[in-house]
Each structure stands twice: as structure tokens, then as C-alpha cells.
Design a protein around this motif. Structure first.
Motif, mmCIF file in Angstrom:
data_model
loop_
_atom_site.group_PDB
_atom_site.id
_atom_site.type_symbol
_atom_site.label_atom_id
_atom_site.label_comp_id
_atom_site.label_asym_id
_atom_site.label_seq_id
_atom_site.Cartn_x
_atom_site.Cartn_y
_atom_site.Cartn_z
ATOM 1 N N GLY A 292 96.541 49.987 -10.628
ATOM 2 C CA GLY A 292 95.128 49.929 -10.283
ATOM 3 C C GLY A 292 94.428 48.810 -11.037
ATOM 4 O O GLY A 292 93.254 48.554 -10.828
ATOM 5 N N HIS A 293 95.150 48.132 -11.923
ATOM 6 C CA HIS A 293 94.594 46.944 -12.587
ATOM 7 C C HIS A 293 94.501 45.821 -11.557
ATOM 8 O O HIS A 293 95.196 45.826 -10.541
ATOM 9 N N ARG A 294 93.640 44.841 -11.853
ATOM 10 C CA ARG A 294 93.319 43.826 -10.838
ATOM 11 C C ARG A 294 94.039 42.499 -11.031
ATOM 12 O O ARG A 294 93.536 41.453 -10.620
ATOM 13 N N TRP B 152 95.712 45.161 -0.939
ATOM 14 C CA TRP B 152 95.825 43.710 -1.126
ATOM 15 C C TRP B 152 97.021 43.127 -0.373
ATOM 16 O O TRP B 152 97.080 41.940 -0.122
ATOM 17 N N LYS B 153 98.024 43.958 -0.103
ATOM 18 C CA LYS B 153 99.325 43.393 0.261
ATOM 19 C C LYS B 153 99.423 43.017 1.737
ATOM 20 O O LYS B 153 98.754 43.603 2.594
ATOM 21 N N SER B 154 100.241 42.003 1.999
ATOM 22 C CA SER B 154 100.521 41.637 3.380
ATOM 23 C C SER B 154 101.967 41.985 3.722
ATOM 24 O O SER B 154 102.398 41.846 4.846
ATOM 25 N N GLN B 155 102.720 42.399 2.708
ATOM 26 C CA GLN B 155 104.090 42.845 2.959
ATOM 27 C C GLN B 155 104.432 43.924 1.932
ATOM 28 O O GLN B 155 103.785 44.005 0.884
ATOM 29 N N HIS B 156 105.408 44.746 2.243
ATOM 30 C CA HIS B 156 105.763 45.811 1.303
ATOM 31 C C HIS B 156 107.286 45.947 1.214
ATOM 32 O O HIS B 156 108.002 45.598 2.150
ATOM 33 N N PRO B 157 107.774 46.436 0.077
ATOM 34 C CA PRO B 157 109.226 46.531 -0.098
ATOM 35 C C PRO B 157 109.813 47.749 0.615
ATOM 36 O O PRO B 157 109.189 48.806 0.654
ATOM 37 N N VAL B 158 111.000 47.555 1.164
ATOM 38 C CA VAL B 158 111.721 48.667 1.789
ATOM 39 C C VAL B 158 113.125 48.702 1.183
ATOM 40 O O VAL B 158 113.792 47.669 1.100
ATOM 41 N N CYS C 1 114.280 46.686 -10.410
ATOM 42 C CA CYS C 1 113.007 46.633 -9.675
ATOM 43 C C CYS C 1 111.914 47.331 -10.477
ATOM 44 O O CYS C 1 110.769 46.897 -10.515
ATOM 45 N N TYR C 2 112.303 48.392 -11.128
ATOM 46 C CA TYR C 2 111.358 49.171 -11.942
ATOM 47 C C TYR C 2 110.866 48.351 -13.126
ATOM 48 O O TYR C 2 109.667 48.296 -13.417
ATOM 49 N N ILE C 3 111.780 47.678 -13.801
ATOM 50 C CA ILE C 3 111.397 46.980 -15.033
ATOM 51 C C ILE C 3 110.585 45.715 -14.738
ATOM 52 O O ILE C 3 109.781 45.294 -15.548
ATOM 53 N N PHE C 4 110.769 45.117 -13.585
ATOM 54 C CA PHE C 4 110.078 43.855 -13.297
ATOM 55 C C PHE C 4 108.809 44.012 -12.453
ATOM 56 O O PHE C 4 108.182 43.030 -12.091
ATOM 57 N N CYS C 5 108.418 45.216 -12.160
ATOM 58 C CA CYS C 5 107.222 45.402 -11.327
ATOM 59 C C CYS C 5 105.955 45.233 -12.172
ATOM 60 O O CYS C 5 105.701 46.020 -13.079
ATOM 61 N N PRO C 6 105.124 44.218 -11.892
ATOM 62 C CA PRO C 6 103.915 44.002 -12.698
ATOM 63 C C PRO C 6 102.903 45.132 -12.572
ATOM 64 O O PRO C 6 102.036 45.283 -13.427
ATOM 65 N N GLU C 7 103.015 45.911 -11.494
ATOM 66 C CA GLU C 7 102.071 47.015 -11.324
ATOM 67 C C GLU C 7 102.571 48.279 -12.005
ATOM 68 O O GLU C 7 101.803 49.215 -12.193
ATOM 69 N N GLY C 8 103.828 48.307 -12.328
ATOM 70 C CA GLY C 8 104.402 49.546 -12.846
ATOM 71 C C GLY C 8 104.361 50.639 -11.791
ATOM 72 O O GLY C 8 104.237 51.817 -12.109
ATOM 73 N N CYS C 9 104.443 50.239 -10.518
ATOM 74 C CA CYS C 9 104.282 51.233 -9.454
ATOM 75 C C CYS C 9 105.621 51.608 -8.814
ATOM 76 O O CYS C 9 105.654 52.330 -7.832
ATOM 77 N N ILE C 10 106.732 51.072 -9.363
ATOM 78 C CA ILE C 10 108.046 51.489 -8.861
ATOM 79 C C ILE C 10 108.602 52.550 -9.803
ATOM 80 O O ILE C 10 108.671 52.331 -11.009
ATOM 81 N N GLN C 11 108.914 53.693 -9.267
ATOM 82 C CA GLN C 11 109.402 54.789 -10.097
ATOM 83 C C GLN C 11 110.716 55.334 -9.539
ATOM 84 O O GLN C 11 111.000 55.193 -8.349
ATOM 85 N N PHE D 299 117.374 57.007 -7.062
ATOM 86 C CA PHE D 299 116.994 55.761 -6.396
ATOM 87 C C PHE D 299 115.566 55.380 -6.813
ATOM 88 O O PHE D 299 114.954 56.066 -7.621
ATOM 89 N N TYR D 300 115.067 54.306 -6.232
ATOM 90 C CA TYR D 300 113.721 53.864 -6.616
ATOM 91 C C TYR D 300 112.827 53.735 -5.404
ATOM 92 O O TYR D 300 113.275 53.483 -4.292
ATOM 93 N N GLU D 301 111.528 53.915 -5.631
ATOM 94 C CA GLU D 301 110.571 53.698 -4.547
ATOM 95 C C GLU D 301 109.261 53.188 -5.142
ATOM 96 O O GLU D 301 108.953 53.433 -6.308
ATOM 97 N N ALA D 302 108.511 52.458 -4.309
ATOM 98 C CA ALA D 302 107.230 51.922 -4.770
ATOM 99 C C ALA D 302 106.102 52.815 -4.291
ATOM 100 O O ALA D 302 106.157 53.355 -3.184
ATOM 101 N N ASN D 303 105.102 52.985 -5.136
ATOM 102 C CA ASN D 303 103.889 53.674 -4.721
ATOM 103 C C ASN D 303 103.027 52.643 -3.981
ATOM 104 O O ASN D 303 102.434 51.760 -4.605
ATOM 105 N N LEU D 304 102.981 52.766 -2.668
ATOM 106 C CA LEU D 304 102.311 51.745 -1.860
ATOM 107 C C LEU D 304 100.788 51.777 -2.001
ATOM 108 O O LEU D 304 100.098 50.888 -1.538
ATOM 109 N N ASP D 305 100.258 52.802 -2.685
ATOM 110 C CA ASP D 305 98.825 52.811 -2.996
ATOM 111 C C ASP D 305 98.479 51.665 -3.947
ATOM 112 O O ASP D 305 97.341 51.227 -4.020
#
Lengths: 387, 315, 102
Positions: free
Chosen positions: B24-26, C38-44, C56-66, C72-78
Motif C-alpha cells: 500500500g506504499h506509493r 496501478w498495474k497494466s499486467q499481473h503475474p500468473v 519471487c517473494y524476496i524480490f517483490c518491492p511491494e512485499g505482496c507475494i506470499q 507455492f507462491y501467489e501475489a496479492n493483486l490488491d
């Protein structure tokens, strides 16, 4: 009550702060504040009080470190002067906006250039709008009393704002005066350790110093303004408690022989005593003159000033600074503006005097009172400047 | 073979799963700086207080009434993160001693960008490190003032185009070489100085843990890839960091009490800098001669570093 | 202790409703702001190729892959901004970026 001791005022100011259970002090040396800094160092290095002493590399870092310390819950103190205060300028309104009750002594000194280390009020005036509670002292005893009270005022849950105590450089800081200190036990009762509203600690991870978008900024300004204006009530309350405990009475605006005076002079700081002597002399000669002394400069005590000058015909406002290119001295400008809407208001003369350590004698104050006899009013005039 | 051949494949499983910087950071898409911050906070855990300078990480994390910080956080101004951190550290020490906060150790860290570290914040940083505060200072270096719109700083590399060092006809980009602040910190006799990069998360996390174990000042200079400011695609962020390291543009090392150690595998031969430069819009204007000049300088700096690693003894 | 993220103040606030000094008491409440738009594409993910390494988890700048329960891993598309780092770094090639549909 303790017994009287002869002591330099700067050292007394540091001794007063030593009674206040401070947790962190950060100071950077500057004339004429240096005796406060040095004595603070002596006190902490001798282990007389339990506090961290940060010998910062600039005043900018002094106030920044104290912002951090205060945010972490510490009672934080610094002292500065002139250029040092100017260097802090950027951070001062942030400290008040963050509602951090940092306390500071300012040994008033002229601002460069040209460089001048002597006394006037040109250093504090540019800080006027930074949201700090701003007190002025007239003598050493007031420097002690107000330094202690400043923490109580600043930390009050209704206030949570920083406070600066102005002590005129050299003319007050370097005077040796007979002074009385309250005991440590008495101060501890008056001023318990700081209980912060919020503090930086992992036990409750809060965020401080967040930024505000256009939809919020104006509300933050209003909130700070209301808090600062509201602090006058607390200042008065703390003054009253001090009088009860220690016997010395203070008011946000003091008057001297003002009741039946037709000409009043308004001053701030250490010049009040010389002005009072002039009033005494003129009273002896049958002149109906008196004095109004501003102890609280911010928040501006509007009602108290109105009440103090209500009866007089002429009000002479002495400023020790000038709003360059503006309407005159900063004190006079404010006084004029609050009296503008009054049906009955005195004629107001503004005198700019005592700049950069220029001495003002009793005779000078008599001369300034005599300006009231002049027919034509100037918006402001310099006193004692060679023409 | 692909990018991770030198990476302990399952190491990510070992890091702290808790997030200390909420989604949620920008930050921009593919931001390397916020990734570095995420790694740093994972390494430090709960018992930490953060003093942050104005800049990208401040502005993307703390717009009232929301904050991305799960740990105590304070921001005051741009140039004073180190000074604010000094005060926090002093306060925590005093209050713990006086029994006014919980009796356990809490680490203070200060975080600033390259502007807040190498330029406007250098004085406060020098003061804080010289005074020996128990604090880690992190420079998250994305090599320009990205928050204000990609203006050059003293950390901007030679010839890089920024909005205040544009690739003009007369002056083709940044005219100076990157200021070496880790060296300045070593000169302060800071007991632990390191360079790191979020493309090497385990190395970064280990360095942060090492720095956190120091009871005194520590400095970590983190290369923070910025796709927005460097004008490259967001998905190659990690690759950019890796290339910076493999070309020797940003070597990974640590200095413990004056003893230098490379924390990357020492390559027989560094990759050509062109591999790193050609992927970035900020270097698009470079001629082969310019690249050669940069290559020479990188080799020179690399030799100097190897020399230090070999010759310098701990204090 | 940290307050619940759901504890969001009503907005916009009047001047006297602001927290003093613009402090934020609910740690991490930026999570109330969904950056997924914000996104125009999403990971599958193609879990048949996934080796569960967590890169994928360690390199996600949002920390949204868990990590999911089965490793396995999945991204929180929110929150996923669609930067594409995970797909680029996934060396078994288990992640592809797919365009957002209108």
C-alpha cells in the motif's frame, strides 16, 4: 525557600535546568550563550544529573537531535543565540507542528551582518511565527523561574508545544546577580518527569512527522494555531501555581505605575528595569508616566495588552528589532493592529532602539518618553542613531 | 544459465517472514529502494526506531493519515536524519537508564537517500558518526534526487543524464565522478562500514545484522536501483543491481574496524561496464570513447579496492 | 501494541479531529490503500514449473507475494503494481506477466 546566592545569570539558567530532570541536552556553542552550554556540560560531566549530553556539530543538528529525543519521550533542552537560532529556523516550525515540547534558552544577540555579538532582539523576531511559546525575562531570577516553568507549560497535555525563554545576551546572561533557587525536592514536586502523549518505542509503533496533502495542511495549521493561542491559559495557570509554591508572582503582561499614567512605554526583556528607573525619576518630577512589560510574546496576549493600555493617551512602543522595509518594529506593528478596532485607543509611537548592544541609559528612556511631546507622528523612528 | 546461479537457491525461505513495511506504499513500480528498505527492516526485526530523511521513502510511506511503517518511525526534515537519530538514540539510552521505558535494547537507525546522505545531510552524518552514536545509518543510493524529479547529486555517476545534468551538446551529462561516502565513513573510524544491494538480499540482510550487533555507529551504503530515474524497464531492477556489482561499478564489500573484505565472489575478470550502461536511458548518449573512459575508471577503482582488501589491517 | 489495520479514521477530518502533530497510531495502515489499480499486467504462476524457492517473494518491492499453504507462491493483486520483477527473476520460468483486461 533557599538562600540567596550571587551568580552569573547564564550559569544560573543552566543550574535551573539541572533542577528539571531533563533527559537529553544538545548544545552548540555560540557567544553569548556559551556559559550556559559550558555549565550544562559541567553539570552532566560531573554526574550531578542523569542526562545525555550531545555536543552536536551545529545548531541545526541541536534542534534536530532534540526533535528526535523529544519524539522518543525525553525532556529535551538546548540553548542558543543569534546565528545559531537562525540556523535552527528551518526546524523550529516542524518541532511545534509535531507537538514536541522542546525547551530552549535564547541569549538574545543581534543578527549578522555586519557580525555583532551584542544584545538586541533581531534574532528571535524572525522566529516569531514558528509556533513556539516565546517568553522574555527581565532579570536573573526570572531566567531561573521561567526556565523551570517553561517545561511545565510546554509539556502540559493541553499545550504540547516547544517553548523559548529569551535572556538578553551579555546585558543579562553575563550579569552577576543575587539569586534564589528553589530546592530540588520542591522542583520535583512542581515538575514531575515528562509523561509524553506519544513516544517512539517498539511497544507501540507509531509514525511521527507524516506529511499532509492540500486536503489536510490547512487543518493542521488551524490545529497548531488553536493550541498555541490556548497555551496562554496554561501559562497563566502555571504562573499562578508558581506564585503559590514559590511566592514570586508573574503575569503575561506586567505593568508598573501604569494605573493613572497618561503616557506609557511598552518594553520586552532586560530593558524593563532601566525603563522603570526612568519612570520613577519622572514620577518624582510630577510626570504621569508608566510602564507595560511584555513577558509573553507568543501567543500574543491581546486582551491583557488592551487592558494594560486602556487608560493612557500615548503609548510608546520600544522595539529592539525592525521589520526591514515593513511597518516598523515587530512589537509595535502587532500592538497597533490589535488596537485598530478599539473605539478609544492611544496615540502610538514606535521607537527602534538598543540595536546591536547600543547601551540605553535612564536618560535615554526619559528622552524616549519626551518623544510624546512631539507634534508630528512618524510611523516609527530610530532612537540614538547618528544623523 | 540464468541470473541466480550464484544464489543459494532456497535462502529466501530463511528470512523473517514478517513484513515491517506494509504494502500500500506509493513507491514506483519496480522500485529497488523500497525493496532494500523491506530487506533492511526484515533484518532488524521489531526492536528498532527509524529516523527518516525527507525523500522518496518518506513521501511514499507516510502521507497522513496513513503510514506504511510497522515499526516506530519519525521524519523531521531532509538534511538531519542522522541528527534526529542521534537524539532518538540518546533519549532511548537515558529513558531506559531512568526506568521510564522497557528495560531492553532498541536499535536506532537513520535512513536517507543519496541527497540526504552525500550532499545536504553529510554534515549531520559526519557529526553523528564522529560522536559515536549507537546507530546504523543507511544511505539508500539511487544516484540522483529522484523524489524532486531526477536532479543530479554528488552520488550521480559520471556522464549520467539527469534533469540538472542533461546530455547536452556542450556538456554531455554529469561532469563529476561519484562521491565515495563509504570511504569518508571509514575515515571517521566507524567500526562497521559496508556496501550492499537488494539484488543480493542475503548479503544485505547479513550486513544489516552485523551492523546491528555493533554497539556504536555503523554505515551501510545501499545501491538502490531506480527504473524511473535511470530510464530502464521496471522488471530489470534486480538485474541492474547485479550488473552494477558484476561490472565492478558498485562492488560489494565490508570494512570491519578498518579491515576490508569483498563479500562478493571475486571474479577473474569483471564484466564490461557497457553491459550495465547500455540498458539505461540515462547513459544512452555515451559514445564508445566515453564508455572506455568509464571502463578505465572502474578498473582503477577496483584495483584500489583490491589493494585495500589485501594490504589494510584492522585497527 | 499495533492497532488493527481496519481501524481507519473517517476522512476527511475536521481540524480538531486530527491526531496531534499528524501522528499515525495505526502502524502499517497504508495497507488500506490498494495500489493494485496501478498495474497494466499481473503475474500468473505455473505451479508445475515452480520449485518453491521463494525468489519471487524476496524480490517483490511491494512485499505482496506470499507463500501459500502448499508451499507455492501467489501475489496479492490488491497491491501488485505489475512491475514484472518476479516473472523476470523466476529462473525456472514459472511466472508470466499477463495483460490486464479492460
Amino acid at each position: 525557600m533557599g538562600k540567596r546566592v550571587g551568580m552569573e545569570v547564564a550559569i544560573a539558567a543552566a543550574e535551573a535546568v539541572a533542577l528539571c530532570n531533563i533527559d537529553v541536552a544538545a548544545v552548540y556553542p555560540i557567544t553569548p550563550q556559551s556559559h550556559i552550554a559550558e555549565h550544562m556540560a559541567d553539570i552532566i560531566h560531573d554526574g550531578r544529573i542523569d542526562a545525555e549530553f550531545i555536543t552536536v556539530e551545529s545548531e541545526h543538528s541541536a534542534i534536530s537531535a532534540l526533535a528526535g529525543a523529544s519524539a522518543a519521550g525525553a525532556r529535551a533542552y538546548t540553548a542558543t543565540s543569534s546565528q545559531g537560532l537562525m540556523l535552527m529556523h528551518e526546524i523550529l516550525p516542524i518541532v511545534s507542528a509535531m507537538r514536541l515540547p522542546v525547551c530552549m534558552a535564547n541569549a538574545n544577540r543581534a543578527v549578522s551582518g555586519p557580525l555583532n555579538i551584542w544584545n538586541d532582539h533581531t534574532d528571535i523576531m524572525p522566529q516569531r511565527d514558528s509556533g513556539w511559546i516565546c517568553l522574555f525575562t527581565e532579570n536573573g531570577q526570572e531566567a531561573i523561574d521561567l526556565s523551570i516553568m517553561s517545561f511545565k507549560i510546554a509539556e502540559d497535555p493541553e499545550v504540547m508545544l516547544p517553548c523559548v525563554v529569551n535572556i538578553d545576551g551579555f546585558q543579562l546572561t553575563h550579569m552577576i546577580e543575587p539569586l534564589e533557587f528553589p530546592s530540588q525536592a520542591e522542583v520535583a514536586k512542581f515538575l514531575p518527569p515528562r509523561k509524553p502523549f506519544a513516544q517512539l518505542h517498539p511497544d507501540n509503533p507509531i509514525s511521527m512527522g507524516c506529511f499532509a496533502m492540500p486536503d489536510t495542511y490547512a487543518e493542521t495549521v488551524k490545529a497548531k494555531e488553536e493550541a498555541l493561542r490556548g497555551s496562554k491559559k496554561v501559562v497563566t495557570r502555571v504562573f499562578a501555581e508558581w506564585a503559590k509554591r514559590f511566592g514570586r508572582k508573574y503575569n503575561v503582561v506586567e505593568t508598573y505605575r501604569a494605573k493613572d499614567a497618561d503616557t506609557l512605554m511598552l518594553t520586552m526583556g532586560s530593558m524593563g528595569e532601566t525603563a522603570a528607573t526612568a519612570v520613577d525619576e519622572m514620577r518624582k518630577a510630577g510626570r504621569k508616566v508608566g510602564l507595560v512589560k511584555l513577558r509573553l510574546w507568543r501567543p500574543f496576549p491581546v486582551e491583557e495588552i488592551k487592558a494594560a493600555v486602556a487608560g493612557c493617551k500615548t503609548l510608546i512602543v520600544m522595539d529592539r528589532a525592525i521589520s526591514t522595509g515593513g511597518a516598523g518594529g515587530p512589537v509595535a506593528t502587532d500592538v497597533k493592529s490589535i488596537l485598530y478596532g478599539e473605539k478609544k485607543r492611544p496615540r502610538i509611537l514606535n521607537v527602534i532602539a538598543g540595536l546591536g548592544g547600543r547601551d540605553l541609559t535612564v536618560g535615554d528612556f526619559v528622552n524616549m518618553f519626551d518623544l510624546a511631546k512631539k507634534k508630528k507622528d512618524e510611523p516609527f523612528e530610530f532612537y540614538g542613531v547618528r544623523e | 544459465m540464468n541470473q541466480v546461479q550464484n544464489f543459494e537457491i532456497f535462502a529466501p525461505k530463511l528470512v523473517d517472514r514478517k513484513e515491517y513495511f506494509s504494502a500500500g506504499h506509493r513507491a514506483c513500480q519496480g522500485c529497488g529502494e523500497v525493496l532494500a528498505l523491506r530487506h533492511i527492516l526484515k533484518a532488524l526485526g521489531d526492536d528498532v526506531v527509524v529516523a527518516n530523511a525527507t525523500g522518496c521513502m518518506e513521501i511514499i510511506s507516510s502521507g497522513y493519515p496513513q503510514s506504511a511503517w510497522e515499526v516506530p518511525y519519525v521524519h523531521v526534515a531532509f538534511e538531519n536524519a542522522a541528527a534526529v537519530g542521534s537524539g532518538v538514540e540518546a533519549a532511548l539510552k537515558a529513558l531506559r537508564r531512568k526506568g521510564r521505558i522497557a528495560d531492553r535494547y532498541v536499535k536506532t537507525i537513520a535512513v536517507a537517500g543519496d541527497g540526504g546522505t552525500c550532499d545536504i545531510g553529510l554534515q549531520a552524518l559526519s557529526g553523528a558518526m564522529e560522536r559515536g552514536h549507537d546507530m546504523i545509518f543507511f544511505c539508500l543510493d539511487n544516484e540522483a534526487y529522484m523524489n524532486t524529479g531526477i536532479q543530479r547529486s554528488s552520488a550521480t555517476p559520471f556522464m549520467a543524464a539527469t534533469t540538472t545534468s542533461p546530455a547536452g551538446e556542450a556538456i554531455p551529462g554529469q561532469r563529476t565522478w561519484k562521491k565515495n561516502v563509504p570511504e569518508i565513513m571509514v575515515a571517521h573510524k566507524v567500526p562497521y562500514v559496508a556496501t550492499a544491494c537488494p539484488s543480493y538480499p542475503i548479503d544485505l540482510i547479513n550486513k544489516v545484522k552485523k551492523a546491528a550487533a555493533v554497539r556504536g555507529p555503523a554505515y551501510i551504503h545501499v545501491f538502490s536501483m531506480c527504473p524511473t530515474g535511470w530510464r530502464c524497464a521496471s522488471e530489470i531492477t534486480i538485474k541492474m543491481g547485479r550488473l552494477a556489482v558484476e561490472t565492478g561499478v558498485f562492488p560489494l564489500y565490508e570494512v570491519e574496524n578498518g579491515k576490508y573484505r569483498l563479500t562478493m565472489e571475486v571474479p577473474e575478470k569483471l564484466r564490461p561496464v557497457e553491459d550495465y550502461l547500455k540498458l539505461q536511458g540515462r547513459f544512452r548518449h555515451l559514445t564508445p570513447a566515453d564508455i572506455e573512459k568509464i571502463q578505465k575508471q572502474v578498473h582503477r577503482e577496483w584495483e584500489i579496492l583490491l589493494n585495500k582488501v589485501e594490504c589494510l589491517q584492522p585497527w | 501494541m499495533a492497532k488493527k489495520k481496519t481501524e481507519q479514521k473517517k476522512w476527511p477530518e475536521k481540524w480538531h479531529e486530527l491526531n496531534p502533530g499528524c501522528m499515525v497510531f495505526a502502524a502499517g495502515n497504508a495497507a488500506n490503500y490498494k495500489t493494485g489499480s496501478w498495474k497494466s499486467q499481473h503475474p500468473v504462476w505455473d505451479n508445475s514449473k515452480c520449485i518453491k524457492c521463494g525468489i519471487c517473494y524476496i524480490f517483490c518491492p511491494e512485499g505482496c507475494i506470499q507463500e501459500t499453504q502448499d508451499g507455492f507462491y501467489e501475489a496479492n493483486l490488491d497491491y501488485c503494481k505489475g512491475c514484472g520483477i518476479c516473472a523476470h527473476e523466476c529462473w525456472p520460468g514459472a511466472i508470466v506477466m499477463r495483460e490486464e483486461e479492460e
